[in-house]
Design an enzyme around this catalytic site. Structure first.
Site, short mmCIF file in Angstrom:
data_model
loop_
_atom_site.label_atom_id
_atom_site.label_comp_id
_atom_site.label_asym_id
_atom_site.label_seq_id
_atom_site.Cartn_x
_atom_site.Cartn_y
_atom_site.Cartn_z
N GLY A 94 0.84 -1.21 0.00
CA GLY A 94 0.00 0.00 0.00
C GLY A 94 0.86 1.25 0.00
O GLY A 94 2.10 1.16 0.04
N ASP B 124 9.11 4.64 7.93
CA ASP B 124 8.83 5.89 8.64
C ASP B 124 7.95 6.85 7.85
O ASP B 124 7.70 7.97 8.29
CB ASP B 124 10.15 6.58 9.02
CG ASP B 124 11.02 6.84 7.80
OD1 ASP B 124 10.56 6.62 6.67
OD2 ASP B 124 12.18 7.28 7.98
N ASP C 138 7.45 4.95 -9.68
CA ASP C 138 8.28 4.59 -8.53
C ASP C 138 9.76 4.48 -8.89
O ASP C 138 10.33 3.39 -9.00
CB ASP C 138 7.79 3.29 -7.87
CG ASP C 138 6.60 3.56 -6.97
OD1 ASP C 138 6.03 4.66 -7.05
OD2 ASP C 138 6.22 2.67 -6.19
N ASP D 31 3.98 -4.22 -7.69
CA ASP D 31 3.41 -3.01 -7.07
C ASP D 31 4.03 -1.75 -7.65
O ASP D 31 3.58 -0.64 -7.34
CB ASP D 31 3.60 -3.05 -5.54
CG ASP D 31 5.04 -3.27 -5.13
OD1 ASP D 31 5.64 -4.27 -5.55
OD2 ASP D 31 5.60 -2.43 -4.40
N ASN D 32 5.07 -1.91 -8.48
CA ASN D 32 5.68 -0.75 -9.13
C ASN D 32 5.34 -0.70 -10.61
O ASN D 32 6.06 -0.08 -11.40
CB ASN D 32 7.19 -0.77 -8.94
CG ASN D 32 7.60 -0.52 -7.49
OD1 ASN D 32 6.82 0.05 -6.73
ND2 ASN D 32 8.78 -0.94 -7.11
N GLY E 236 2.75 3.46 1.51
CA GLY E 236 3.37 3.54 2.83
C GLY E 236 3.93 4.92 3.12
O GLY E 236 4.22 5.26 4.27
N ARG E 237 4.13 5.68 2.07
CA ARG E 237 4.67 7.04 2.29
C ARG E 237 4.19 8.01 1.23
O ARG E 237 4.71 9.11 1.14
CB ARG E 237 6.19 7.00 2.31
CG ARG E 237 6.81 6.36 1.09
CD ARG E 237 8.29 6.52 1.14
NE ARG E 237 8.95 5.69 0.14
CZ ARG E 237 10.22 5.80 -0.13
NH1 ARG E 237 10.96 6.67 0.50
NH2 ARG E 237 10.77 5.03 -1.03
P1 AMP Z 1 9.15 0.58 -3.16
O1 AMP Z 1 9.95 -0.63 -3.44
O2 AMP Z 1 9.94 1.82 -2.83
O3 AMP Z 1 8.17 0.86 -4.25
O4 AMP Z 1 8.31 0.32 -1.80
C1 AMP Z 1 7.64 -0.88 -1.52
C2 AMP Z 1 6.64 -0.68 -0.43
O5 AMP Z 1 7.27 -0.19 0.75
C3 AMP Z 1 5.55 0.31 -0.75
O6 AMP Z 1 4.37 -0.15 -0.14
C4 AMP Z 1 6.04 1.58 -0.10
O7 AMP Z 1 4.98 2.46 0.21
C5 AMP Z 1 6.71 1.06 1.14
N1 AMP Z 1 7.78 1.93 1.63
C6 AMP Z 1 9.00 2.14 1.10
N2 AMP Z 1 9.71 3.00 1.84
C7 AMP Z 1 8.93 3.36 2.88
C8 AMP Z 1 9.09 4.22 4.02
N3 AMP Z 1 10.21 4.90 4.23
N4 AMP Z 1 8.06 4.33 4.86
C9 AMP Z 1 6.92 3.66 4.68
N5 AMP Z 1 6.70 2.82 3.65
C10 AMP Z 1 7.69 2.67 2.76
MG MG Z 2 6.69 1.22 -4.92
#
Ligand code: AMP
Ligand code: MG
Length: 518
Positions: free
Chosen positions: A94, A128, A281, A271-272, A96-97
């Site tokens: 989901g 975070d 992303d 998810d990307n 997350g940030r």
């Molecule tokens: P990503 O690989 O960067 O696309 O992230 C994968 C998942 O981790 C997604 O659900 C992001 O929202 C979550 N995510 C990545 N970095 C953070 C962060 N610093 N805080 C909260 N969620 C994160």
């Molecule tokens: Mg992502």
């Protein structure tokens, strides 16, 4: 931290995503950051969106785009999705940030506005909710660079920075990127409801995308595929199969575009993957310097799953995850597989058409050797370990200066780049065939070369360029971000004053290591 104030910016909102209902998202406010400031403002995008030249002058906007205020009419929320990460089911993820603010009405239609790094959400897991300045600069610059290369992508309106501390491998500061896209819906949104057996929600999501985004899904980005209409007939009576087919085609075109400029995404988890076929992303991505099909840009990718040469296969693997998720709606396994398998044809045809453009030819050229030309040239670049962007740009200049099929001298600059004996002899074998093909075109070499200079960029966001801008920004000087924005958004112009920015990386850049940490 204070509760964000409501800011009235006079924007007109629509917020269609909120129609989906509470199973799809959680409403929440952004978490404010201390001492926010602009890092970079994308005036060109603001103009495209129909905003006045003084748009970024407002202190209220700075607060709004940093998550320190909630804009009147917006509807902040984090959406839920799931996904496959590095080939394994990761379950619920989901936003997350990233916080969806809503959908702004612009002169170019509706666009969603998202703040990346605006604080924790119910989907942050152990994260975070923040993004560091370093990765925000990379995302901001790369999305605009991709757009300038005519590669479908989410866009970036601004970066704001803060004195707020973020802990990664080192202590860093937080930043927020204001991202813009017609939609941020991912393959993972479909996987989420399918895996949970929530077929009604799955159907609602699919209907939403079909009803609201069919214009984006059917819009042809430059390339029309020969057999697209034949397969489109087969899905005429199954709107979910038609949706899958459209996403298959968009994704194939997207990845062909990446391959053609030497772009590695780095984290092609489902998810990307954007349902609209946009690059989304930006994490440990890289425009390759020395060409190598096995190049891995993400230091966390130990097996090379997302290596440059793997991207086309991974695109199909990810589409299979989407197809599997849509199966309860399509209700026809053979048709689903047929749509998915069309990917191979869509990808090769997109690749061929992009290759023709890369070579400066128009569609009138029809020769059995054409499809092998780009792979052949790339294999010479690989053999030498030459710089991908410099090689293609140099070749473009050589073609534009060459006078005819016997003008081998015009290609001296290429020969000079090929110090490796095998690479050089491959090139010398190839050159006469190439010159012969050029002479078969109905265009002059000069014209072909000029076409090539409009598709083979002089400037790409090399890791070391980003790194220099990041180091300066971390020391409080943001000027390099704006310089890069200017060059990367006009990547085919010569910008003589910035010739150095077109060079392969210096020795110090060998130590740059980009991972998922951001
Ligand atoms: P990503 O690989 O960067 O696309 O992230 C994968 C998942 O981790 C997604 O659900 C992001 O929202 C979550 N995510 C990545 N970095 C953070 C962060 N610093 N805080 C909260 N969620 C994160
Ligand atoms: Mg992502």
């Amino acid at each position: 931290m204070n509760i964000p104030a409501e800011l009235n910016l006079g924007l007109s909102w629509n917020n269609r995503f909120t129609q989906l209902g509470k199973s799809f998202y959680t409403h929440l406010r952004p978490t404010p950051l201390p001492n926010v400031h602009w890092v970079s403002c994308n005036h060109a995008l603001a103009r495209e969106m129909g905003f006045e030249p003084d748009f970024f002058d407002s202190p209220q906007l700075l607060d709004a785009l940093s998550g320190n205020g909630v804009i009147k009419g917006s509807s902040p929320l984090a959406s839920v999705y799931s996904g496959h990460q590095f080939g394994h089911w990761a379950g619920q993820l989901g936003d997350g940030r990233a916080l969806y603010l809503g959908e702004i009405q612009t002169t170019n239609g509706s666009v969603e506005l998202q703040l990346k790094g605006a604080g924790k959400t119910p989907y942050s897991r152990s994260g975070d909710g923040r993004a560091v300045l370093r990765s925000s600069i990379r995302e901001y610059l790369c999305s605009e660079a991709m757009h300038a290369l005519s590669i479908p992508t989410t866009r970036a309106l601004s970066i704001t920075g803060s004195k707020g501390i973020v802990y990664r491998e080192e202590v860093e500061t937080a930043a927020v990127v204001a991202r813009v896209s017609p939609s941020f819906i991912r393959f993972g949104h479909f996987e989420h409801f399918s895996a949970n057996g929530e077929t009604e929600n799955l159907k609602q999501l699919a209907d939403f995308v079909i009803n609201e985004y069919s214009d984006v899904l059917t819009r042809q980005n430059e390339i029309a595929l020969t057999h697209e209409n034949d397969i489109a007939k087969e899905v005429e009576n199954n709107k979910y199969a038609r949706l899958l087919l459209q996403v298959v085609i968009k994704t194939a075109k997207l990845i062909a575009n990446w391959q053609s400029v030497g772009f590695c995404h780095g984290v092609m988890n489902t998810d990307n993957m954007s349902i609209l076929g946009l690059t989304i992303d930006y994490g440990p991505f890289q425009f390759m310097d020395n060409f190598d099909v096995n190049h891995i840009c993400n230091h966390s990718d130990h097996s090379g799953r997302y290596a440059y040469g793997q991207q086309p296969n991974i695109g199909l693997w990810n589409l299979y995850c989407l197809g599997q998720s849509l199966l309860p709606l399509i209700a026809d396994k053979d048709l689903t597989v047929k749509c998915l398998e069309f990917y191979k044809e869509a990808f090769s045809e997109s690749m061929l058409q992009l290759s023709l453009k890369k070579l400066g030819f128009n569609e009138n050229i029809d020769h059995p050797d054409i499809s092998s030309l780009v792979p052949k040239i790339n294999s010479i670049i690989q053999m030498q370990g030459a710089d991908f962007t410099v090689f293609w740009r140099t070749l473009s200049h050589c073609v534009s200066h060459s006078t005819g099929p016997h003008d081998l001298l015009a290609f001296d600059k290429i020969s000079e780049m090929l110090k490796h004996e095998n690479a050089r002899s491959l090139w010398l074998d190839f050159l006469p065939t190439y010159l012969n093909l050029l002479s078969k075109s109905d265009q002059t070499n000069e014209q072909i070369g000029l076409n090539m200079l409009k598709i083979n960029p002089k400037f790409v966001l090399r890791n070391h360029l980003g790194e220099t801008a990041i180091k300066k920004a971390q020391a409080g000087d943001f000027s390099e971000v704006d310089i890069l924005l200017k060059i990367l958004t006009t990547p085919y112009d010569e910008h003589e004053a910035y010739d150095d920015y077109a060079n392969p990386p210096p020795d110090w850049a060998k130590s740059i290591s980009i991972s998922c940490s951001s």
